[in-house]
Write a protein that holds these residues in place. Structure first.
Motif, PDB file in Angstrom:
ATOM      1  N   VAL A  17       0.846  -1.201   0.000  1.00  9.38           N
ATOM      2  CA  VAL A  17       0.000   0.000   0.000  1.00  9.38           C
ATOM      3  C   VAL A  17       0.880   1.249   0.000  1.00  9.38           C
ATOM      4  CG1 VAL A  17      -1.688   1.332   1.322  1.00  9.38           C
ATOM      5  CG2 VAL A  17      -1.949  -1.148   1.109  1.00  9.38           C
ATOM      6  N   ALA A  18       1.900   1.249   0.859  1.00  7.83           N
ATOM      7  CA  ALA A  18       2.793   2.402   0.932  1.00  7.83           C
ATOM      8  C   ALA A  18       3.486   2.643  -0.404  1.00  7.83           C
ATOM      9  CB  ALA A  18       3.824   2.180   2.039  1.00  7.83           C
ATOM     10  N   PRO A  22      -1.630   6.837  -3.675  1.00  8.76           N
ATOM     11  CA  PRO A  22      -2.957   6.595  -3.097  1.00  8.76           C
ATOM     12  C   PRO A  22      -3.816   5.623  -3.915  1.00  8.76           C
ATOM     13  CG  PRO A  22      -2.960   8.655  -4.271  1.00  8.76           C
ATOM     14  CD  PRO A  22      -1.558   8.135  -4.354  1.00  8.76           C
ATOM     15  N   ALA A  23      -3.507   5.443  -5.195  1.00  9.01           N
ATOM     16  CA  ALA A  23      -4.316   4.535  -6.023  1.00  9.01           C
ATOM     17  C   ALA A  23      -3.800   3.116  -5.820  1.00  9.01           C
ATOM     18  CB  ALA A  23      -4.232   4.933  -7.485  1.00  9.01           C
ATOM     19  N   VAL A  24      -4.596   2.299  -5.155  1.00 10.87           N
ATOM     20  CA  VAL A  24      -4.142   0.965  -4.781  1.00 10.87           C
ATOM     21  C   VAL A  24      -5.036  -0.086  -5.420  1.00 10.87           C
ATOM     22  CG1 VAL A  24      -3.786  -0.630  -2.865  1.00 10.87           C
ATOM     23  CG2 VAL A  24      -3.204   1.797  -2.593  1.00 10.87           C
ATOM     24  N   SER A  25      -4.415  -0.977  -6.209  1.00  8.62           N
ATOM     25  CA  SER A  25      -5.147  -2.080  -6.814  1.00  8.62           C
ATOM     26  C   SER A  25      -5.006  -3.313  -5.929  1.00  8.62           C
ATOM     27  CB  SER A  25      -4.611  -2.384  -8.214  1.00  8.62           C
ATOM     28  OG  SER A  25      -5.093  -3.639  -8.665  1.00  8.62           O
ATOM     29  N   GLY A  59     -10.786   2.060  -3.970  1.00  7.79           N
ATOM     30  CA  GLY A  59      -9.455   1.807  -4.514  1.00  7.79           C
ATOM     31  C   GLY A  59      -8.414   2.833  -4.132  1.00  7.79           C
ATOM     32  N   ARG A  60      -8.686   3.688  -3.127  1.00 12.08           N
ATOM     33  CA  ARG A  60      -7.718   4.709  -2.739  1.00 12.08           C
ATOM     34  C   ARG A  60      -7.442   4.570  -1.236  1.00 12.08           C
ATOM     35  NH1 ARG A  60      -6.787   8.379  -6.621  1.00 12.08           N
ATOM     36  NH2 ARG A  60      -5.950   9.905  -5.151  1.00 12.08           N
ATOM     37  N   TYR A  61      -6.197   4.234  -0.928  1.00  7.93           N
ATOM     38  CA  TYR A  61      -5.786   4.019   0.455  1.00  7.93           C
ATOM     39  C   TYR A  61      -4.486   4.777   0.723  1.00  7.93           C
ATOM     40  CZ  TYR A  61      -9.053   0.059   0.434  1.00  7.93           C
ATOM     41  OH  TYR A  61     -10.172  -0.732   0.342  1.00  7.93           O
TER      42      TYR A  61
END
Length: 259
Positions: A17-18, A22-25, A59-61
């Motif tokens: 994630v890091a 911010p766009a995380v699949s 999808g944003r983390y």
């Protein structure tokens, strides 16, 4: 972390994630660490509840400060563990192969010396360098040792380089064979470089120990305490002396045509 598969997976997901925020699949994370996309979704839910990630929509983390602090703590623990393994564990079981001079039993303390360019072990704590045998060995066979302590004392060997003229300047025919024979008596090994040098050695009936890769081999032998007589055609001599000078090995150069 290594004791808990769940904690290890949580660590990997936070790292991913890091790296991607911010766009995380979720599917890319699943592919990267080898779990299902649904499992990633479940972990992300737990991480959000523990306030280690923040969700900003589909999808944003983003990893929170708490998540970063946890990653740092786990990474420091991993680094400490890896350092312990590499320095304290692997370092203790590092095995060196030497030649047994006497019969030796596994677990026995041995003394390590350098003789004839080969590390050798003798049973007992009698020298400046000691180790522990990890195998049994009869005298004259190879043996594994570990936990080497102390310094193996030996002197660097000397190199006498004899310059053999090129064939157009007389080649091996310009060499005093009797002189080469006398020189060889005072050296442990004979090395040749170039056809003229090989012909000179054969004419003097010298047993050649080093013929190929002579520059590196002469340096290695001298580094291990062997005195080397090097017969080199004139065009190859500088390559050898440059290597010896760089390795701080003592040498002298003689002209084969001079008595």
């Amino acid at each position: 972390m290594l004791r808990s598969k769940r904690t290890a997976t949580r660590y990997q997901i936070l790292v991913e994630v890091a790296k991607r925020q911010p766009a995380v699949s979720q599917q890319e994370i699943a592919d990267a660490i080898g779990i299902t996309s649904q499992a990633v979704s479940d972990y992300l839910g737990d991480l959000a509840e523990q306030e280690q990630v923040t969700k900003h929509g589909r999808g944003r983390y983003e990893v929170t400060k708490e998540g970063v602090d946890w990653l740092i703590s786990q990474t420091d623990a991993l680094r400490s563990f890896v350092g312990h393994v590499s320095e304290d564990i692997i370092g203790q079981v590092d095995i060196e192969t030497v030649l047994a001079t006497t019969d030796i039993d596994e677990g026995e303390t041995v003394s390590v010396t350098m003789r004839d360019g080969v590390l050798r072990a003798v049973a007992g704590d009698t020298g400046n360098s000691t180790a522990v045998a990890v195998t049994d060995a009869a005298a004259g066979t190879d043996i594994g040792i570990t936990n080497v302590e102390g310094v193996v004392e030996y002197e660097l060997g000397d190199v006498t380089a004899v310059s053999v003229p090129r064939v157009q300047n007389g080649g091996s025919r310009a060499v005093d064979g009797a002189r080469l024979t006398d020189l060889a008596v005072d050296h442990d090994l004979v090395a040749v470089a170039g056809v003229e040098a090989l012909a000179a050695a054969e004419a003097a009936d010298l047993a050649v120990d080093i013929r190929y890769g002579s520059a590196a081999a002469v340096e290695e032998a001298a580094t291990k305490g062997q005195d080397v007589l090097l017969l080199s055609s004139a065009d190859q001599l500088s390559r050898h002396t440059d290597a010896l000078a760089q390795a701080n090995i003592s040498y002298e150069v003689l002209d084969a045509a001079e008595s």
